[in-house]
Design a protein around this motif. Structure first.
Motif, mmCIF file in Angstrom:
data_model
loop_
_atom_site.group_PDB
_atom_site.id
_atom_site.type_symbol
_atom_site.label_atom_id
_atom_site.label_comp_id
_atom_site.label_asym_id
_atom_site.label_seq_id
_atom_site.Cartn_x
_atom_site.Cartn_y
_atom_site.Cartn_z
ATOM 1 N N SER A 1 0.855 -1.188 0.000
ATOM 2 C CA SER A 1 0.000 0.000 0.000
ATOM 3 C C SER A 1 0.881 1.224 0.000
ATOM 4 N N VAL A 2 0.357 2.313 -0.514
ATOM 5 C CA VAL A 2 1.099 3.576 -0.478
ATOM 6 C C VAL A 2 1.490 3.936 0.954
ATOM 7 N N VAL A 3 0.665 3.553 1.936
ATOM 8 C CA VAL A 3 0.978 3.935 3.321
ATOM 9 C C VAL A 3 2.111 3.089 3.916
ATOM 10 N N GLY A 4 2.525 2.041 3.207
ATOM 11 C CA GLY A 4 3.649 1.245 3.688
ATOM 12 C C GLY A 4 4.921 2.066 3.808
ATOM 13 N N LYS B 1 2.682 -3.406 5.868
ATOM 14 C CA LYS B 1 2.851 -3.203 4.426
ATOM 15 C C LYS B 1 4.281 -2.790 4.076
ATOM 16 N N ALA B 2 4.961 -2.078 4.981
ATOM 17 C CA ALA B 2 6.377 -1.757 4.768
ATOM 18 C C ALA B 2 7.221 -3.021 4.838
ATOM 19 N N GLY B 3 6.850 -3.939 5.718
ATOM 20 C CA GLY B 3 7.584 -5.187 5.872
ATOM 21 C C GLY B 3 7.623 -6.021 4.606
ATOM 22 N N THR C 1 11.341 -14.207 -9.362
ATOM 23 C CA THR C 1 11.307 -12.775 -9.077
ATOM 24 C C THR C 1 10.339 -12.507 -7.927
ATOM 25 N N ALA C 2 10.577 -11.424 -7.209
ATOM 26 C CA ALA C 2 9.688 -11.021 -6.109
ATOM 27 C C ALA C 2 9.548 -9.504 -6.148
ATOM 28 N N ASN C 3 8.335 -9.041 -6.303
ATOM 29 C CA ASN C 3 8.081 -7.610 -6.422
ATOM 30 C C ASN C 3 6.891 -7.189 -5.573
ATOM 31 N N VAL C 4 6.829 -5.880 -5.324
ATOM 32 C CA VAL C 4 5.769 -5.290 -4.506
ATOM 33 C C VAL C 4 4.970 -4.309 -5.356
ATOM 34 N N VAL C 5 3.658 -4.403 -5.279
ATOM 35 C CA VAL C 5 2.787 -3.402 -5.884
ATOM 36 C C VAL C 5 2.133 -2.631 -4.741
ATOM 37 N N ALA C 6 2.221 -1.308 -4.811
ATOM 38 C CA ALA C 6 1.721 -0.457 -3.723
ATOM 39 C C ALA C 6 0.583 0.432 -4.225
ATOM 40 N N PRO C 7 -0.654 -0.036 -4.110
ATOM 41 C CA PRO C 7 -1.785 0.783 -4.548
ATOM 42 C C PRO C 7 -2.026 1.963 -3.602
ATOM 43 N N GLY C 8 -2.619 3.014 -4.159
ATOM 44 C CA GLY C 8 -3.102 4.123 -3.350
ATOM 45 C C GLY C 8 -4.591 3.938 -3.119
ATOM 46 N N PHE C 9 -5.363 5.011 -3.254
ATOM 47 C CA PHE C 9 -6.813 4.917 -3.084
ATOM 48 C C PHE C 9 -7.428 4.233 -4.297
ATOM 49 N N ILE C 10 -8.216 3.207 -4.024
ATOM 50 C CA ILE C 10 -8.828 2.407 -5.094
ATOM 51 C C ILE C 10 -10.343 2.479 -4.960
ATOM 52 N N GLU C 11 -11.041 2.480 -6.086
ATOM 53 C CA GLU C 11 -12.505 2.458 -6.063
ATOM 54 C C GLU C 11 -12.981 1.074 -5.634
ATOM 55 N N LEU D 1 0.445 9.898 -5.479
ATOM 56 C CA LEU D 1 0.281 10.281 -4.071
ATOM 57 C C LEU D 1 1.564 10.125 -3.255
ATOM 58 N N GLY D 2 2.274 9.009 -3.452
ATOM 59 C CA GLY D 2 3.412 8.707 -2.588
ATOM 60 C C GLY D 2 4.775 9.013 -3.177
ATOM 61 N N MET D 3 4.849 9.889 -4.143
ATOM 62 C CA MET D 3 6.104 10.152 -4.850
ATOM 63 C C MET D 3 7.278 10.354 -3.894
#
Length: 240
Positions: free
Chosen positions: A133-136, A150-152, A170-180, A236-238
């Motif tokens: 999440s963006v808040v991570g 979420k940071a972990g 491979t291992a990657n993280v997707v960090a969504p912001g506000f979603i409908e 949002l999280g730039m």
């Protein structure tokens, strides 16, 4: 949109009975994958195999993987999406409020990825995608537990990359912001407008916009991307 290069593979998505997880399953089905979702209740979309599992219980995860492997073959793509919130201010947050969220969102992802890695190591191929999440990395008042969990996931993905990267995983993280989602739809209009002011894009994302990024990370085109954090947050999280 250019369709990514995909090889039909077996994908397992945790928490695929609603919200982003449901949209993830729909997108993978549309792209020709063999799709299974875990759910404690409810069902995934039509075309997906739904198996019962609780990410806080290793035995139930093992049983779910065994069921999926028997029906669809070895899991080649795993998306750790299951999560929970228990928001409140730090001084009011109990230790259980903190550890329960960590156990579901972070330790739950560890349990799922550990079980998935067995088949991936054998096949010398795997895609691990963790939904953060963006808040991570951005932080959020009242979400010390959720933000920490979420940071972990970032440390989890990057350590997996260093440990298993030479095995075709491979291992990657997707960090969504506000979603409908149903959750954001219930917010008062004034509050939604206030949130949108802080998002450079000026709107919430559709779940499909998140799903397509996740599906791309699972594709053959993304084979040399690992340990990355990909924000889907409208800016949002730039920088975080």
């Amino acid at each position: 949109m250019t369709t990514p290069t995909t090889t039909p593979r077996t994908v397992l998505i945790t928490g695929g009975n609603r919200g982003i997880g449901f949209s993830l399953a729909e997108e993978f089905i549309a792209q020709g994958y063999r799709v299974a979702v875990t759910a404690r209740s409810g069902e995934g979309p039509a075309g997906a195999l739904t198996v019962r599992a609780d990410v806080t219980d290793s035995a139930s995860i093992d049983a779910a993987f065994t069921e999926v492997e028997a029906a669809l073959g070895p899991v080649e793509v795993v998306v750790a999406n299951a999560g929970m919130t228990r928001d409140m201010l730090l001084l009011r947050m109990s230790e259980d409020d903190f550890t329960d969220v960590i156990d579901t969102n972070l330790t739950g992802a560890f349990r799922v990825v550990k079980r998935a890695s067995k088949g991936m190591l054998k096949a010398r191929f795997g895609r691990v995608i963790l939904i953060s999440s963006v808040v991570g990395l951005y932080g959020s008042a009242g979400q010390v537990n959720y933000s920490a969990s979420k940071a972990g996931l970032v440390g989890l993905a990057r350590s997996i990359t260093r440990e298993l990267g030479a095995r075709g995983i491979t291992a990657n993280v997707v960090a969504p912001g506000f979603i409908e989602t149903e959750m954001t739809a219930e917010l008062p209009d004034a509050l939604q407008a206030e949130y949108k002011k802080s998002i450079p894009a000026g709107r919430f994302a559709s779940p499909t916009e998140v799903a397509r990024v996740v599906a791309w990370l699972a594709s053959d085109d993304a084979g040399y991307i690992s340990g990355a954090v990909i924000p889907v947050d409208g800016g949002l999280g730039m920088g975080h």
